[in-house]
Design an enzyme around this catalytic site. Structure first.
Site, mmCIF file in Angstrom:
data_model
loop_
_atom_site.group_PDB
_atom_site.id
_atom_site.type_symbol
_atom_site.label_atom_id
_atom_site.label_comp_id
_atom_site.label_asym_id
_atom_site.label_seq_id
_atom_site.Cartn_x
_atom_site.Cartn_y
_atom_site.Cartn_z
ATOM 1 N N ASN A 9 0.829 -1.208 0.000
ATOM 2 C CA ASN A 9 0.000 0.000 0.000
ATOM 3 C C ASN A 9 0.872 1.270 0.000
ATOM 4 O OD1 ASN A 9 -1.651 2.139 0.708
ATOM 5 N ND2 ASN A 9 -2.980 0.861 1.994
ATOM 6 N N LYS A 12 0.270 3.852 2.839
ATOM 7 C CA LYS A 12 0.858 3.520 4.140
ATOM 8 C C LYS A 12 2.335 3.908 4.140
ATOM 9 C CE LYS A 12 -1.565 -0.507 6.107
ATOM 10 N NZ LYS A 12 -1.317 -1.914 6.541
ATOM 11 N N ASP A 68 1.374 -6.453 11.890
ATOM 12 C CA ASP A 68 0.199 -7.310 11.832
ATOM 13 C C ASP A 68 -0.733 -6.836 12.935
ATOM 14 O OD1 ASP A 68 -1.245 -9.315 10.585
ATOM 15 O OD2 ASP A 68 -0.555 -10.866 11.947
ATOM 16 N N GLY A 149 -12.501 -1.864 8.044
ATOM 17 C CA GLY A 149 -12.514 -3.062 8.890
ATOM 18 C C GLY A 149 -13.618 -3.021 9.934
ATOM 19 N N ASP A 151 -14.017 -0.906 12.341
ATOM 20 C CA ASP A 151 -14.192 0.419 12.954
ATOM 21 C C ASP A 151 -15.633 0.725 13.382
ATOM 22 O OD1 ASP A 151 -11.554 1.145 13.016
ATOM 23 O OD2 ASP A 151 -11.631 2.398 11.224
HETATM 24 P P1 IMP Z 1 -3.643 -5.779 9.028
HETATM 25 O O1 IMP Z 1 -2.719 -6.686 9.756
HETATM 26 O O2 IMP Z 1 -3.305 -4.319 9.213
HETATM 27 O O3 IMP Z 1 -3.827 -6.173 7.597
HETATM 28 O O4 IMP Z 1 -5.081 -5.949 9.714
HETATM 29 C C1 IMP Z 1 -5.766 -7.192 9.729
HETATM 30 C C2 IMP Z 1 -7.265 -6.958 9.829
HETATM 31 O O5 IMP Z 1 -7.586 -6.371 11.089
HETATM 32 C C3 IMP Z 1 -7.829 -5.995 8.789
HETATM 33 O O6 IMP Z 1 -8.178 -6.663 7.610
HETATM 34 C C4 IMP Z 1 -9.062 -5.456 9.497
HETATM 35 O O7 IMP Z 1 -10.126 -6.372 9.384
HETATM 36 C C5 IMP Z 1 -8.639 -5.437 10.946
HETATM 37 N N1 IMP Z 1 -8.102 -4.094 11.320
HETATM 38 C C6 IMP Z 1 -6.799 -3.745 11.404
HETATM 39 N N2 IMP Z 1 -6.684 -2.473 11.800
HETATM 40 C C7 IMP Z 1 -7.934 -2.003 11.948
HETATM 41 C C8 IMP Z 1 -8.462 -0.732 12.346
HETATM 42 O O8 IMP Z 1 -7.743 0.245 12.630
HETATM 43 N N3 IMP Z 1 -9.807 -0.650 12.381
HETATM 44 C C9 IMP Z 1 -10.626 -1.690 12.076
HETATM 45 N N4 IMP Z 1 -10.192 -2.878 11.700
HETATM 46 C C10 IMP Z 1 -8.849 -3.049 11.647
#
Ligand code: IMP
Length: 192
Positions: A9, A12, A68, A149, A151
């Site tokens: 991304n 990011k 993660d 996600g 939120d």
């Molecule tokens: P990642 O490791 O950042 O890819 O996050 C894994 C999963 O956690 C994402 O696909 C979301 O479903 C959830 N997630 C991560 N960060 C957030 C956030 O700040 N708000 C809501 N959901 C989150």
């Protein structure tokens, strides 16, 4: 010094690049030609973050950090945790994941939950770990339309609103991710 952020991304990468000391050039996975999926087969956030950083280090020879994140719900024994992205199935979207979580918690009054971000940094052959968390509770139904996600169903403790009702800058100030990346930032500032 070149440092890889194990993400595809570009937004990011830009956001984190702004936080880092001037001597660091941040590269994405695309910048180093890494387009294959990196395995995330560990059972903890730290383990998966480390696996990704190690993969880049070993296959591409760059220092690297990887993050993660998971949502950990007390009444569900910490689920969905490492499976947050694919809670309702391998191709599940955020709406399906939230729907499943709300169904699992139907009638459950213990709504305590937290978001946790783990970062693993592979630097000069050593690993360093950073963490950030935000505690709160799972709402009974989604509220708000910002963020991503889970939120809309997560309310940080004492805030009275869901993460999806926070402007991004306000969310970053208190969020799991914001805290973890600020810890990484201060570590790197001491090193460069
Ligand atoms: P990642 O490791 O950042 O890819 O996050 C894994 C999963 O956690 C994402 O696909 C979301 O479903 C959830 N997630 C991560 N960060 C957030 C956030 O700040 N708000 C809501 N959901 C989150």
């Amino acid at each position: 010094m070149k440092l890889v952020f194990a993400t595809h991304n570009p937004n990011k990468v830009l956001e984190i690049q702004k936080m880092l000391p001037g001597g660091i050039e941040l590269l994405s996975l695309d910048d180093i030609g890494c387009s294959e999926p990196i395995p995330e087969t560990e059972t903890t956030l730290e383990g998966n973050a480390r696996l990704k950083a190690k993969y880049v280090r070993e296959r591409y020879g760059y220092d690297c950090f990887a993050d993660d994140t998971g949502l950990e719900v007390a009444a569900l024994g910490g689920a969905p945790g490492v499976f947050s992205a694919r809670y309702a199935g391998p191709r599940a979207d955020a709406v399906a994941n939230m729907r499943k979580l709300l169904a699992e918690m139907a009638g459950c009054d213990d709504r305590r939950a937290r978001f946790r971000t783990a970062i693993a940094l592979s630097l000069d052959g050593e690993y360093h770990f950073f963490e950030g968390e935000v505690t709160g509770e799972i709402l009974w139904e989604p509220k708000g339309d910002q963020g991503f996600g889970y939120d809309p169903i997560f309310m940080p403790a004492g805030s009275g609103r869901s993460f999806a009702e926070f402007p991004l800058a306000d969310k970053n100030r208190i969020s799991h991710r914001g805290k973890a990346f600020r810890a990484l930032e201060s570590f790197l500032k001491g090193r460069v």
